[in-house]
Enzyme design. Structure first.
Site, PDB file in Angstrom:
ATOM      1  N   HIS A  69     -12.016   6.319  10.363  1.00 26.29           N
ATOM      2  CA  HIS A  69     -12.731   5.076  10.630  1.00 26.29           C
ATOM      3  C   HIS A  69     -12.507   4.057   9.520  1.00 26.29           C
ATOM      4  O   HIS A  69     -12.504   4.407   8.338  1.00 26.29           O
ATOM      5  CB  HIS A  69     -14.229   5.360  10.760  1.00 26.29           C
ATOM      6  CG  HIS A  69     -15.070   4.134  10.934  1.00 26.29           C
ATOM      7  ND1 HIS A  69     -14.985   3.321  12.044  1.00 26.29           N
ATOM      8  CD2 HIS A  69     -16.010   3.565  10.127  1.00 26.29           C
ATOM      9  CE1 HIS A  69     -15.838   2.317  11.925  1.00 26.29           C
ATOM     10  NE2 HIS A  69     -16.460   2.432  10.771  1.00 26.29           N
ATOM     11  N   SER A  70     -12.286   2.803   9.902  1.00 20.50           N
ATOM     12  CA  SER A  70     -12.230   1.677   8.976  1.00 20.50           C
ATOM     13  C   SER A  70     -11.206   1.921   7.849  1.00 20.50           C
ATOM     14  O   SER A  70     -10.018   2.063   8.107  1.00 20.50           O
ATOM     15  CB  SER A  70     -13.621   1.416   8.402  1.00 20.50           C
ATOM     16  OG  SER A  70     -13.670   0.185   7.721  1.00 20.50           O
ATOM     17  N   TYR A  71     -11.665   2.013   6.588  1.00 17.10           N
ATOM     18  CA  TYR A  71     -10.748   2.217   5.459  1.00 17.10           C
ATOM     19  C   TYR A  71     -10.055   3.575   5.534  1.00 17.10           C
ATOM     20  O   TYR A  71      -8.993   3.773   4.947  1.00 17.10           O
ATOM     21  CB  TYR A  71     -11.516   2.106   4.142  1.00 17.10           C
ATOM     22  CG  TYR A  71     -10.626   1.907   2.935  1.00 17.10           C
ATOM     23  CD1 TYR A  71     -10.278   0.627   2.509  1.00 17.10           C
ATOM     24  CD2 TYR A  71     -10.118   2.985   2.227  1.00 17.10           C
ATOM     25  CE1 TYR A  71      -9.455   0.438   1.403  1.00 17.10           C
ATOM     26  CE2 TYR A  71      -9.298   2.812   1.117  1.00 17.10           C
ATOM     27  CZ  TYR A  71      -8.968   1.528   0.716  1.00 17.10           C
ATOM     28  OH  TYR A  71      -8.144   1.342  -0.367  1.00 17.10           O
ATOM     29  N   GLY A  72     -10.656   4.506   6.291  1.00 18.13           N
ATOM     30  CA  GLY A  72     -10.020   5.810   6.465  1.00 18.13           C
ATOM     31  C   GLY A  72      -8.655   5.694   7.112  1.00 18.13           C
ATOM     32  O   GLY A  72      -7.755   6.493   6.833  1.00 18.13           O
ATOM     33  N   GLY A  73      -8.475   4.683   7.979  1.00 18.08           N
ATOM     34  CA  GLY A  73      -7.163   4.461   8.585  1.00 18.08           C
ATOM     35  C   GLY A  73      -6.132   4.053   7.559  1.00 18.08           C
ATOM     36  O   GLY A  73      -4.968   4.477   7.601  1.00 18.08           O
TER      37      GLY A  73
END
Length: 385
Positions: free
Chosen positions: A228-232
């Site tokens: 999710h979000s910055y995890g991408g």
């Protein structure tokens, strides 16, 4: 609306300076003296006198909040959602109150994961069907002493390139923290220093560490990512650093409102092709199901009738119905609607589609392996003949 003591002081001084600057030489001398006075004012001390103590409850009940049956945080007395501006003109106090409540909610979420989801919280989990990474916990803060001035850069036996990268990360993070620290913590008496977790000093480093030490050693036949979000962004960095291993190990990747950028992160052509849908000639395919590009984000067919399986899909915040195709200007992985415009709800809203995506990926991989084994068996029999 209330006006703080600091605001009144600054307003008075500003008016006086404006009046003095309109006069002659005598007024200019007074202006210089007033500026000298301003330079001697300790704003931190004034803030401490103007603001209430930064002391907050350590339970949800103490904050007079609770989660209702829908899992929503609501005020016990009014039933209203959380209000950030609990006190007018006290932004720093409101921020610290918000952070204190956030710490309590974090512990509450951990308890739910352990009790309801039957997960076990350990420092570095291994051997579980689900691994929940915590890439935002990269350091702890301790009181600064002389002996801790250079704790972060003590890896003298490390390669110079790795040490320089760590030093750069440390300096950039410290600069950002120092900039905001006085604004957010005016009553903070002690100077703190961050102690970074070894080889986990950033979200990207954390993911690579978990990959190297745990995921690559797992016996799982299929490995899936939900980022999710910055995890991408962290996942794209993992691909850049471990491209061959990721392609070999990972069956499918589900991104939810990811903030990655294949151009800024300088992802190579082979990575970009792996993340998006391409045929053997490198031509991008459009997916049409009953005239609408929906729900077929996993599989399509080439000119020769053979199916092609997507490795990655990004469920983005959008007003369109769930799984509706969303165009992108970047040569990136396919984007479909998460069925919500709220960034923080994209993972939850798209969860049914994500599991369908993973199921189709697993089935396709198993079918491909069976077909390969069958071809190999036929080839061996032909050679024997």
């Amino acid at each position: 609306m209330s006006i703080s003591i600091i605001s009144l002081i600054w307003l008075t001084l500003w008016i006086n300076m404006a009046q003095l600057q309109q006069g002659g030489p005598d007024e200019k001398e007074k202006t210089t003296a007033l500026k000298d006075l301003l330079s001697r004012i300790d704003l931190d001390e004034l803030m401490k006198k103007d603001e209430p103590p930064l002391e907050f409850p350590d339970t949800l009940e103490g904050f007079e909040y609770a989660f209702n049956e829908k899992g929503q945080l609501r005020h016990i007395a009014t039933g209203e959602p959380f209000v950030f501006n609990a006190r007018e003109d006290l932004h720093r106090w409101n921020q610290k109150r918000y952070e204190a409540l956030g710490e309590i909610i974090t512990k509450y979420v951990y308890e739910l994961l352990e009790k309801d989801c039957k997960l076990k919280k350990v420092s570095l989990p291994e051997g579980y069907g689900v691994i929940v990474l915590n890439p935002n916990e990269n350091y702890i803060e301790v009181e600064k002493t002389k002996s801790q001035m250079h704790l972060y850069s003590d890896g003298s036996d490390e390669p110079a390139e790795k040490r320089e990268r760590k030093d750069k990360t440390f300096k950039e993070a410290k600069k950002r923290r120092d900039f905001y620290e006085k604004y957010r913590n005016p009553q903070k008496e002690k100077e703190m220093v961050p102690l970074y977790i070894r080889d986990n000093g950033s979200p990207e480093e954390h993911l690579i560490y978990v990959w190297d030490h745990f995921i690559t050693h797992s016996a799982a036949e299929n490995t899936f990512f939900v980022a999710h979000s910055y995890g991408g962004l962290a996942f794209v960095e993992l691909m850049i650093q471990r491209e061959a291993d990721v392609k070999n190990k990972v069956t499918a990747v589900a991104l939810t409102d990811s903030v990655h950028n294949v151009w800024h992160q300088e992802a190579g052509k082979t990575i970009r092709e792996w993340m998006r849908e391409v045929d053997k000639q490198g031509l991008r395919k459009k997916i049409i199901c009953k005239g609408i590009a929906v729900a077929c984000y996993r599989k399509h067919y080439h000119r020769d009738g053979k199916s092609s399986i997507r490795n990655c899909c990004n469920w983005v915040s959008s007003s369109e119905p769930l799984d509706t195709s969303v165009e992108s200007m970047l040569p990136d992985c396919p984007r479909v609607s998460a069925g919500t415009e709220r960034h923080e709800l994209t993972s939850w809203k798209s969860l049914p589609s994500i599991f369908k995506f993973f199921t189709e990926a697993s089935e396709a991989k198993n079918s491909s392996l069976k077909a390969a084994l069958t071809r190999r068996s036929h080839r061996i029999k032909h050679e024997e003949i």
